[in-house]
Design an enzyme around this catalytic site. Structure first.
Site, mmCIF file in Angstrom:
data_model
loop_
_atom_site.group_PDB
_atom_site.id
_atom_site.type_symbol
_atom_site.label_atom_id
_atom_site.label_comp_id
_atom_site.label_asym_id
_atom_site.label_seq_id
_atom_site.Cartn_x
_atom_site.Cartn_y
_atom_site.Cartn_z
ATOM 1 N N ILE A 120 -47.298 -12.827 -12.765
ATOM 2 C CA ILE A 120 -47.595 -11.470 -12.402
ATOM 3 C C ILE A 120 -47.927 -10.863 -13.737
ATOM 4 O O ILE A 120 -48.764 -10.170 -14.085
ATOM 5 C CB ILE A 120 -46.414 -10.803 -11.527
ATOM 6 C CG1 ILE A 120 -46.555 -11.518 -10.337
ATOM 7 C CG2 ILE A 120 -46.830 -9.340 -11.499
ATOM 8 C CD1 ILE A 120 -44.759 -11.119 -9.387
ATOM 9 N N ALA B 245 -39.654 -10.458 -17.195
ATOM 10 C CA ALA B 245 -39.013 -11.705 -17.517
ATOM 11 C C ALA B 245 -37.792 -11.980 -16.454
ATOM 12 O O ALA B 245 -36.877 -11.031 -16.425
ATOM 13 C CB ALA B 245 -38.556 -11.833 -18.913
ATOM 14 N N ILE C 68 -36.475 -16.915 -11.600
ATOM 15 C CA ILE C 68 -37.118 -16.340 -10.144
ATOM 16 C C ILE C 68 -36.920 -17.298 -8.934
ATOM 17 O O ILE C 68 -37.184 -17.072 -7.969
ATOM 18 C CB ILE C 68 -38.730 -16.120 -10.256
ATOM 19 C CG1 ILE C 68 -39.418 -17.261 -10.465
ATOM 20 C CG2 ILE C 68 -39.030 -15.218 -11.291
ATOM 21 C CD1 ILE C 68 -40.878 -17.309 -9.840
ATOM 22 N N TYR D 212 -29.878 -13.896 -6.162
ATOM 23 C CA TYR D 212 -31.506 -13.405 -7.196
ATOM 24 C C TYR D 212 -31.022 -12.211 -6.453
ATOM 25 O O TYR D 212 -31.426 -11.336 -7.367
ATOM 26 C CB TYR D 212 -32.043 -14.380 -6.798
ATOM 27 C CG TYR D 212 -33.753 -13.783 -6.920
ATOM 28 C CD1 TYR D 212 -34.172 -13.755 -8.042
ATOM 29 C CD2 TYR D 212 -34.512 -13.191 -5.793
ATOM 30 C CE1 TYR D 212 -35.516 -13.329 -8.679
ATOM 31 C CE2 TYR D 212 -35.524 -12.543 -6.279
ATOM 32 C CZ TYR D 212 -36.201 -12.655 -7.572
ATOM 33 O OH TYR D 212 -37.294 -12.224 -8.031
ATOM 34 N N ASN E 188 -43.980 -10.630 -1.343
ATOM 35 C CA ASN E 188 -44.358 -12.017 -1.945
ATOM 36 C C ASN E 188 -45.676 -11.724 -2.633
ATOM 37 O O ASN E 188 -46.955 -11.670 -1.786
ATOM 38 C CB ASN E 188 -44.470 -13.064 -0.649
ATOM 39 C CG ASN E 188 -43.179 -13.497 -0.274
ATOM 40 O OD1 ASN E 188 -42.228 -12.704 -0.065
ATOM 41 N ND2 ASN E 188 -43.342 -14.852 -0.040
ATOM 42 N N ILE F 43 -44.000 -27.557 5.912
ATOM 43 C CA ILE F 43 -43.434 -26.355 6.255
ATOM 44 C C ILE F 43 -42.072 -26.246 6.738
ATOM 45 O O ILE F 43 -41.752 -27.230 7.490
ATOM 46 C CB ILE F 43 -44.253 -25.703 7.756
ATOM 47 C CG1 ILE F 43 -45.893 -25.393 7.233
ATOM 48 C CG2 ILE F 43 -43.684 -24.652 8.497
ATOM 49 C CD1 ILE F 43 -46.511 -24.759 8.277
ATOM 50 N N PHE F 44 -40.994 -25.589 6.290
ATOM 51 C CA PHE F 44 -39.821 -25.564 6.602
ATOM 52 C C PHE F 44 -39.625 -24.748 7.526
ATOM 53 O O PHE F 44 -39.731 -23.563 7.744
ATOM 54 C CB PHE F 44 -39.021 -24.995 5.388
ATOM 55 C CG PHE F 44 -39.127 -26.166 4.098
ATOM 56 C CD1 PHE F 44 -38.540 -27.344 4.045
ATOM 57 C CD2 PHE F 44 -39.907 -25.978 2.954
ATOM 58 C CE1 PHE F 44 -38.524 -28.307 3.006
ATOM 59 C CE2 PHE F 44 -40.221 -26.508 1.972
ATOM 60 C CZ PHE F 44 -39.453 -27.910 1.963
ATOM 61 N N ARG G 143 -43.576 -13.531 6.349
ATOM 62 C CA ARG G 143 -43.536 -13.000 4.847
ATOM 63 C C ARG G 143 -44.529 -11.782 4.782
ATOM 64 O O ARG G 143 -45.586 -11.939 5.543
ATOM 65 C CB ARG G 143 -43.653 -13.874 3.905
ATOM 66 C CG ARG G 143 -42.747 -14.879 3.893
ATOM 67 C CD ARG G 143 -41.145 -14.277 3.534
ATOM 68 N NE ARG G 143 -40.057 -15.670 3.435
ATOM 69 C CZ ARG G 143 -39.180 -15.705 4.374
ATOM 70 N NH1 ARG G 143 -39.463 -14.916 5.650
ATOM 71 N NH2 ARG G 143 -38.629 -16.755 4.395
ATOM 72 N N GLY H 224 -29.987 -20.147 3.790
ATOM 73 C CA GLY H 224 -30.442 -18.924 3.064
ATOM 74 C C GLY H 224 -31.703 -18.175 3.151
ATOM 75 O O GLY H 224 -32.046 -17.032 2.559
HETATM 76 N N1 LIG Z 1 -43.850 -13.676 -7.251
HETATM 77 C C1 LIG Z 1 -43.310 -12.834 -6.488
HETATM 78 O O1 LIG Z 1 -43.496 -12.930 -5.273
HETATM 79 C C2 LIG Z 1 -42.284 -11.816 -6.829
HETATM 80 C C3 LIG Z 1 -41.682 -11.080 -5.874
HETATM 81 C C4 LIG Z 1 -40.697 -9.974 -6.095
HETATM 82 C C5 LIG Z 1 -40.402 -9.842 -7.556
HETATM 83 N N2 LIG Z 1 -40.942 -10.869 -8.396
HETATM 84 C C6 LIG Z 1 -40.428 -10.456 -9.803
HETATM 85 O O2 LIG Z 1 -41.597 -10.613 -10.616
HETATM 86 C C7 LIG Z 1 -41.333 -10.853 -12.054
HETATM 87 C C8 LIG Z 1 -42.484 -12.078 -12.414
HETATM 88 O O3 LIG Z 1 -42.298 -13.088 -11.306
HETATM 89 P P1 LIG Z 1 -43.394 -14.295 -11.536
HETATM 90 O O4 LIG Z 1 -43.647 -14.541 -10.232
HETATM 91 O O5 LIG Z 1 -44.614 -13.639 -12.385
HETATM 92 O O6 LIG Z 1 -42.776 -15.333 -12.044
HETATM 93 P P2 LIG Z 1 -43.051 -16.227 -13.511
HETATM 94 O O7 LIG Z 1 -42.193 -17.274 -13.327
HETATM 95 O O8 LIG Z 1 -44.565 -16.853 -13.384
HETATM 96 O O9 LIG Z 1 -42.779 -15.203 -14.735
HETATM 97 C C9 LIG Z 1 -41.427 -15.065 -15.076
HETATM 98 C C10 LIG Z 1 -41.579 -15.139 -16.745
HETATM 99 O O10 LIG Z 1 -40.462 -14.867 -17.338
HETATM 100 C C11 LIG Z 1 -40.127 -16.066 -18.606
HETATM 101 N N3 LIG Z 1 -38.732 -15.847 -18.663
HETATM 102 C C12 LIG Z 1 -37.822 -16.542 -17.746
HETATM 103 N N4 LIG Z 1 -36.542 -16.324 -18.152
HETATM 104 C C13 LIG Z 1 -36.691 -15.761 -19.718
HETATM 105 C C14 LIG Z 1 -35.864 -15.480 -20.691
HETATM 106 N N5 LIG Z 1 -34.707 -15.639 -20.496
HETATM 107 N N6 LIG Z 1 -36.429 -14.782 -21.757
HETATM 108 C C15 LIG Z 1 -37.702 -14.577 -21.875
HETATM 109 N N7 LIG Z 1 -38.714 -14.962 -20.784
HETATM 110 C C16 LIG Z 1 -38.280 -15.490 -19.767
HETATM 111 C C17 LIG Z 1 -40.670 -17.281 -17.872
HETATM 112 O O11 LIG Z 1 -41.071 -18.140 -18.793
HETATM 113 C C18 LIG Z 1 -42.147 -16.542 -17.033
HETATM 114 O O12 LIG Z 1 -43.131 -16.577 -18.141
HETATM 115 C C19 LIG Z 1 -40.036 -11.467 -11.792
HETATM 116 O O13 LIG Z 1 -38.855 -10.458 -12.470
HETATM 117 C C20 LIG Z 1 -39.782 -11.817 -10.501
HETATM 118 O O14 LIG Z 1 -38.370 -11.763 -10.106
HETATM 119 C C21 LIG Z 1 -41.953 -11.809 -8.227
#
Ligand SMILES: NC(=O)c1ccc[n+]([C@@H]2O[C@H](COP(=O)([O-])OP(=O)(O)OC[C@H]3O[C@@H](n4cnc5c(N)ncnc54)[C@H](O)[C@@H]3O)[C@@H](O)[C@H]2O)c1
Length: 311
Positions: free
Chosen positions: A12, A74, A77, A142, A171, A201-202, A209, A268
């Site tokens: 993202i 960051a 996830i 989480y 999502n 598929i689980f 979603r 969960g």
């Molecule tokens: N993908 C989704 O559907 C979704 C939904 C709700 C919320 N989010 C939130 O959006 C954000 C981005 O999600 P994403 O899907 O792009 O995930 P992603 O795993 O692609 O990106 C997360 C990034 O954070 C970095 N990271 C992890 N731990 C770290 C640390 N300790 N220090 C520095 N960097 C760290 C990872 O290397 C990764 O590049 C997250 O906060 C996630 O919780 C995502």
């Protein structure tokens, strides 16, 4: 403006970093590359390979770069990992986020945008789509950690005047999502189907979603720079899409003619979720624009090119 994007080597936030650069902002991406990839960081952004839990390194970055905007994405996830190892999840997702907040306060950052979750915070709501005032009952640690950060933000807003906006994503899917990740069923299915492997598929395929396309999520983040001070916003479509529908749509786009295998539901996992984003429409002027079938075509086209080594 000077913008720090944490997690900008991931799915993202790499798109968000690109959007900031396109606006003419100066961007510093902070990521420890635990899940992200260096090649996903846009070439015009500065990059620091730093862990958000590293207090000294983080303070130095903020003091040197002095960001006006911070986009905090960051995170650990993996929902199942949060249940297996809640201390690790809390270390990254709570303590790491506290580090981000403290530095923003010390540097007088104008706005901190926080990526929270709408999919993992409400549990099984009685009414769908769920609005922001729906009771918070996370089914995973989480979700607990994300909610804890929301509360820290609110407290720092009261105590220190920290200005923030919380975006609770549904999502998120789209180009750039990993096909080998733990989350991201659209990309995972696309990767498997394009190499003629059978997806699983689980459950029975009837869990639903809310899928929101990456471009829409990026627009919500840009809107939050100018509006939504101190607010919390669902970012979703309000539409429930079942696992079976995801399978069928991706199969159609990928030209896959096989059937899924069905396995036991995973512990969960919630059964149904969709988010009401009317508040984001009213206060951020944001509305999702990309329809699921179009988003699926874009995502499958991306996975096809990435697998062929064309990207
Ligand atoms: N993908 C989704 O559907 C979704 C939904 C709700 C919320 N989010 C939130 O959006 C954000 C981005 O999600 P994403 O899907 O792009 O995930 P992603 O795993 O692609 O990106 C997360 C990034 O954070 C970095 N990271 C992890 N731990 C770290 C640390 N300790 N220090 C520095 N960097 C760290 C990872 O290397 C990764 O590049 C997250 O906060 C996630 O919780 C995502």
């Amino acid at each position: 403006m000077r913008v720090i994007v944490t997690g900008g080597a991931g799915f993202i936030a790499s798109h968000i970093a690109t959007a900031h650069l396109a606006r003419g902002d100066e961007v510093l991406v902070v990521d420890n590359l635990s899940a992200g990839r260096r090649e996903c960081v846009p070439a015009a952004a500065e990059f620091a390979e730093v862990d958000i839990t590293d207090r000294g390194a983080m303070a130095k970055l903020w003091q040197q770069f002095r960001p006006q905007i911070v986009s905090h994405h960051a995170a650990q996830i993996d929902v199942r990992k949060s249940v297996e190892d809640p201390a690790y999840d809390a270390q990254v997702n709570i303590l790491g986020s506290l580090n981000v907040m403290k530095n923003c306060i010390e540097c007088g950052t104008k706005k901190l945008v926080f990526a929270s979750t709408g999919g993992a915070i409400y549990g099984e709501p009685e009414q769908l789509p769920a609005a922001e005032d729906c009771p918070v009952r996370p089914m995973s640690l989480y979700g607990v950690a994300k909610y804890a950060v929301e509360q820290y933000l609110a407290a720092y807003g009261r105590l220190e005047g920290l200005n923030y906006t919380i975006l609770r994503y549904a999502n998120v899917y789209g180009p750039g999502q990993r096909t080998d990740g733990e989350a991201g069923v659209v990309a995972i299915f696309a990767g498997l189907m394009l190499s003629n492997r059978q997806p699983t598929i689980f459950g029975q395929g009837d869990k639903t979603r809310d899928y929101v396309y990456i471009e829409d999520v990026v627009r919500a983040n840009l809107a939050a720079i100018e509006a939504g001070d101190g607010g919390t916003y669902n970012i979703g479509t309000g539409v429930q899409t079942s696992d079976q529908q995801v399978f069928d749509q991706v199969a159609k786009a990928a030209g896959y003619e096989g059937k899924p295998t069905y396995a036991d539901e995973r512990k969960g996992e919630i059964r149904h979720i969709a988010l009401d984003s009317e508040k984001a429409e009213r206060e951020l002027g944001w509305r999702p624009q990309v329809q699921f079938p179009h988003g699926i075509l874009q995502t499958v086209a991306y996975v096809r090119e990435a697998d062929a080594g064309l990207l």
